[in-house]
Design a protein around this motif. Structure first.
Motif, PDB file in Angstrom:
ATOM      1  N   GLY A  67     -12.435   3.088  -2.356  1.00  0.00           N
ATOM      2  CA  GLY A  67     -11.387   2.093  -2.134  1.00  0.00           C
ATOM      3  C   GLY A  67      -9.982   2.592  -2.418  1.00  0.00           C
ATOM      4  O   GLY A  67      -9.104   1.808  -2.763  1.00  0.00           O
ATOM      5  N   VAL A  68      -9.776   3.904  -2.288  1.00  0.00           N
ATOM      6  CA  VAL A  68      -8.433   4.442  -2.472  1.00  0.00           C
ATOM      7  C   VAL A  68      -7.618   4.124  -1.220  1.00  0.00           C
ATOM      8  O   VAL A  68      -7.815   4.726  -0.168  1.00  0.00           O
ATOM      9  CB  VAL A  68      -8.481   5.973  -2.709  1.00  0.00           C
ATOM     10  CG1 VAL A  68      -7.088   6.581  -2.618  1.00  0.00           C
ATOM     11  CG2 VAL A  68      -9.108   6.282  -4.056  1.00  0.00           C
ATOM     12  N   GLU A  69      -6.736   3.151  -1.340  1.00  0.00           N
ATOM     13  CA  GLU A  69      -5.985   2.697  -0.163  1.00  0.00           C
ATOM     14  C   GLU A  69      -4.662   3.438  -0.053  1.00  0.00           C
ATOM     15  O   GLU A  69      -3.791   3.299  -0.890  1.00  0.00           O
ATOM     16  CB  GLU A  69      -5.738   1.189  -0.254  1.00  0.00           C
ATOM     17  CG  GLU A  69      -6.972   0.336   0.024  1.00  0.00           C
ATOM     18  CD  GLU A  69      -7.617   0.625   1.386  1.00  0.00           C
ATOM     19  OE1 GLU A  69      -6.880   0.975   2.329  1.00  0.00           O
ATOM     20  OE2 GLU A  69      -8.852   0.520   1.490  1.00  0.00           O
ATOM     21  N   LEU A  70      -4.541   4.225   0.980  1.00  0.00           N
ATOM     22  CA  LEU A  70      -3.282   4.913   1.252  1.00  0.00           C
ATOM     23  C   LEU A  70      -3.023   4.821   2.748  1.00  0.00           C
ATOM     24  O   LEU A  70      -3.946   4.994   3.553  1.00  0.00           O
ATOM     25  CB  LEU A  70      -3.387   6.398   0.846  1.00  0.00           C
ATOM     26  CG  LEU A  70      -3.519   6.714  -0.640  1.00  0.00           C
ATOM     27  CD1 LEU A  70      -3.839   8.185  -0.840  1.00  0.00           C
ATOM     28  CD2 LEU A  70      -2.248   6.334  -1.387  1.00  0.00           C
ATOM     29  N   GLU A  71      -1.781   4.559   3.090  1.00  0.00           N
ATOM     30  CA  GLU A  71      -1.430   4.532   4.503  1.00  0.00           C
ATOM     31  C   GLU A  71      -0.910   5.918   4.888  1.00  0.00           C
ATOM     32  O   GLU A  71      -0.026   6.463   4.212  1.00  0.00           O
ATOM     33  CB  GLU A  71      -0.338   3.463   4.712  1.00  0.00           C
ATOM     34  CG  GLU A  71       0.125   3.335   6.136  1.00  0.00           C
ATOM     35  CD  GLU A  71       1.366   2.443   6.242  1.00  0.00           C
ATOM     36  OE1 GLU A  71       1.671   1.707   5.272  1.00  0.00           O
ATOM     37  OE2 GLU A  71       2.019   2.505   7.294  1.00  0.00           O
ATOM     38  N   ARG A  73     -11.208   6.976   0.441  1.00  0.00           N
ATOM     39  CA  ARG A  73     -10.858   5.658   0.968  1.00  0.00           C
ATOM     40  C   ARG A  73     -12.135   4.845   1.223  1.00  0.00           C
ATOM     41  O   ARG A  73     -12.243   3.686   0.811  1.00  0.00           O
ATOM     42  CB  ARG A  73     -10.090   5.858   2.276  1.00  0.00           C
ATOM     43  CG  ARG A  73      -9.662   4.581   2.878  1.00  0.00           C
ATOM     44  CD  ARG A  73      -9.033   4.782   4.256  1.00  0.00           C
ATOM     45  NE  ARG A  73      -8.589   3.493   4.706  1.00  0.00           N
ATOM     46  CZ  ARG A  73      -7.416   3.245   5.244  1.00  0.00           C
ATOM     47  NH1 ARG A  73      -6.554   4.207   5.412  1.00  0.00           N
ATOM     48  NH2 ARG A  73      -7.099   2.035   5.625  1.00  0.00           N
ATOM     49  N   LYS A 122       2.278   4.847   0.844  1.00  0.00           N
ATOM     50  CA  LYS A 122       2.321   5.533   2.139  1.00  0.00           C
ATOM     51  C   LYS A 122       2.501   7.041   1.913  1.00  0.00           C
ATOM     52  O   LYS A 122       3.312   7.450   1.071  1.00  0.00           O
ATOM     53  CB  LYS A 122       3.501   4.957   2.932  1.00  0.00           C
ATOM     54  CG  LYS A 122       3.627   5.433   4.346  1.00  0.00           C
ATOM     55  CD  LYS A 122       4.573   4.463   5.084  1.00  0.00           C
ATOM     56  CE  LYS A 122       5.335   5.121   6.194  1.00  0.00           C
ATOM     57  NZ  LYS A 122       6.362   4.234   6.764  1.00  0.00           N
ATOM     58  N   MET A 148       0.840  -1.195   0.000  1.00  0.00           N
ATOM     59  CA  MET A 148       0.000   0.000   0.000  1.00  0.00           C
ATOM     60  C   MET A 148       0.883   1.255   0.000  1.00  0.00           C
ATOM     61  O   MET A 148       1.900   1.290   0.684  1.00  0.00           O
ATOM     62  CB  MET A 148      -0.870   0.004   1.259  1.00  0.00           C
ATOM     63  CG  MET A 148      -1.964   1.031   1.195  1.00  0.00           C
ATOM     64  SD  MET A 148      -2.868   1.237   2.745  1.00  0.00           S
ATOM     65  CE  MET A 148      -3.202  -0.412   3.259  1.00  0.00           C
TER      66      MET A 148
END
Ligand code: NAD
Length: 354
Positions: free
Chosen positions: A32-36, A28, A3, A1
Motif C-alpha cells: 500500500g505504498v501510494e506514490l504518484e 504499491r 509525487k 499523495m
C-alpha cells in the motif's frame, strides 16, 4: 499523495530505472505504498530531437508538487558538450539548492569488499558532499583559447553559508543517527584561503556537538586511510570536488558502481523535493546488453522509501537486496551471470507478498 518525478535519462539509465519502478510497483501492490509517478521525457534523445534540456515549467512543477525525483543517468556521446546533462543535473542540484549530496557507503556482503582481510562490517559510513559550490559552481573562463598562450580557469567557490550548512548537516545527521564520529576533509595546507574557512567553521560547529568526536584529515591522507582501514569512518564531510572523488572510492569499497546510491537534499527544508540517483553514469558499453546492475537503483528506491516515510518498506527492500547478493544472484560486474531483470526478480522474490 506524494509525487515522484522519474527521469530515466541516457544510456543504461532507462534500463535500471525500469527495474526501480518494478520494485516500487511491488510495494504499491503489496504494502500500500501510494506514490504518484510522473514520467518525464528528458535526456539526450529529447535534446537531440527538439533542443529541450530542462524547461522552466518542468522545474517549477517539480519544485512545487514533487517529493522526489528519481534520475537514472545522463551522458551521451552524441552530446559531447554535456549541455542537456548540465542543465538537468545542475538545474536540480543547484536550482533547488539541494546542497547535501548524501552517499551511504555500506558493503552489503563480505564478498563485495575488495580489500584483503576486510569484510562488510568494515565498510559502513556516509559521505556528506557539498553539492552547490566549489569548482563545480561554473565560474571561470578561457582566454586565448587554442593558442600556445591559452588560459583556462575554474574558480573554487566557498561561501561561509555553504561551508557552514554542510558541516552542520553532517554533525546533525551524526547526532540524529547515533553516530559518534565526524571527519572533515580539505586541503587547507595547500589551499590556504578557501580551506582555512573550512577549518575555522569546522572548529566552530564541532563545539555544538561535544558528544561527537570531530576529526580532520587532508584529502590525500583520507584517500589513503579509506583504503588502509575504512572501518575508522562513520560520517565524512567534504567539498564538492573531493566528495565526488571520495564517493567513487567509496563505491569501489562497497562493491563497485553497480551498488552505489545517493540522495541530494536540503536538510534545512525537509519538505523540499529530494533527488535520488545511482552514483554511476550512463555506462555506454553496457547499453542494450541486459547486464547493467540494477542494485544501485534498487538501493535508491530503498533510500526514497525511507526519506518519504515508508521506513519498513525501505528496510524490507534492503534486506532482500542483501540476501540476493549473499546468494550471488548478481549481474556480471559482481561476478554473477544474471541479467538486469533477473536480479530484480530475485530481489522481489525474496519479499513476502501480503
Ligand atoms: N550522475 C550522472 O548522471 C553521471 C555520473 C557519472 C558519469 N556520467 C556520464 O556517464 C557517461 C559514462 O561515464 P563513465 O564511463 O565515466 O562512468 P559510468 O559510471 O557510466 O561507468 C564506469 C564503469 O562502471 C561500470 N558501470 C556503471 N554503472 C554500472 C551498472 N549499473 N552495472 C554494472 N556496471 C556499471 C561501467 O560499465 C564502467 O566500466 C559519461 O557521459 C559521463 O559523463 C553521468
Amino acid at each position: 499523495m506524494k509525487k515522484v518525478a522519474v527521469i530515466p535519462g541516457d544510456g543504461i539509465g532507462p534500463e535500471v530505472i525500469a527495474e526501480g519502478l518494478r520494485a516500487l510497483a511491488w510495494f504499491r501492490a503489496q504494502r500500500g505504498v501510494e506514490l504518484e509517478l510522473w514520467q518525464l521525457d528528458l535526456g539526450a534523445e529529447r535534446y537531440l530531437r527538439d533542443g529541450t534540456t530542462f524547461p522552466n515549467e518542468v522545474r517549477d512543477e517539480i519544485l512545487s508538487s514533487c517529493s522526489a525525483v528519481l534520475l537514472g543517468a545522463l551522458g551521451d556521446a552524441r552530446v559531447p558538450g554535456f549541455e542537456h546533462a548540465r542543465d538537468i543535473l545542475f538545474g536540480m542540484r543547484m536550482g533547488f539548492d539541494l546542497y547535501a549530496n548524501v552517499r551511504p557507503v555500506r558493503a552489503l556482503s563480505d564478498g563485495l569488499v575488495p580489500l584483503r582481510g576486510r569484510g562488510a562490517r568494515d565498510v559502513d559510513f556516509v559521505v556528506f558532499r557539498e553539492n552547490t559550490e566549489g569548482v563545480y559552481a561554473g565560474i571561470g573562463g578561457q582566454l586565448r583559447r587554442g593558442t600556445p598562450d591559452e588560459i583556462a580557469i575554474n574558480e573554487d567557490i566557498n561561501t561561509r553559508k555553504g561551508v557552514e550548512r554542510i558541516i552542520r548537516a553532517a554533525f546533525a545527521y551524526a547526532r540524529r543517527t547515533g553516530q559518534r564520529r565526524v571527519l572533515m576533509s580539505d586541503k587547507s595546507n595547500a589551499m590556504r584561503h578557501a580551506h582555512e574557512l573550512w577549518q575555522r567553521v569546522f572548529h566552530e560547529v564541532r563545539v555544538e556537538y561535544p558528544e561527537i568526536e570531530a576529526r580532520h584529515l587532508y584529502i590525500d591522507a583520507l584517500c589513503m586511510e579509506l583504503v588502509r582501514d575504512p572501518s575508522q569512518f562513520q560520517v565524512i564531510v567534504t567539498n564538492n570536488l573531493f566528495g565526488d572523488i571520495v564517493t567513487d572510492l567509496g563505491a569501489a569499497l562497497q562493491g563497485g558502481m553497480g551498488v552505489a546510491a545517493s540522495v541530494s537534499l536540503n536538510p534545512d527544508h525537509p519538505e523540499r523535493v529530494k533527488l535520488f540517483e545511482p552514483v554511476h553514469g550512463s555506462a555506454p558499453s553496457l547499453v542494450g546488453l541486459g547486464q547493467a546492475n540494477p542494485v544501485a537503483t534498487l538501493l535508491c528506491i530503498a533510500l526514497l522509501l525511507q526519506e518519504l516515510g515508508f521506513e519498513s518498506a525501505a528496510s524490507e527492500l534492503e534486506v532482500a537486496i542483501r540476501g540476493s547478493i549473499e546468494a550471488r544472484e548478481t549481474t556480471p560486474d559482481l561476478g554473477g551471470s544474471l541479467s538486469t531483470r533477473a536480479v530484480t526478480d530475485a530481489v522481489l522474490g525474496r519479499l513476502t507478498p501480503a
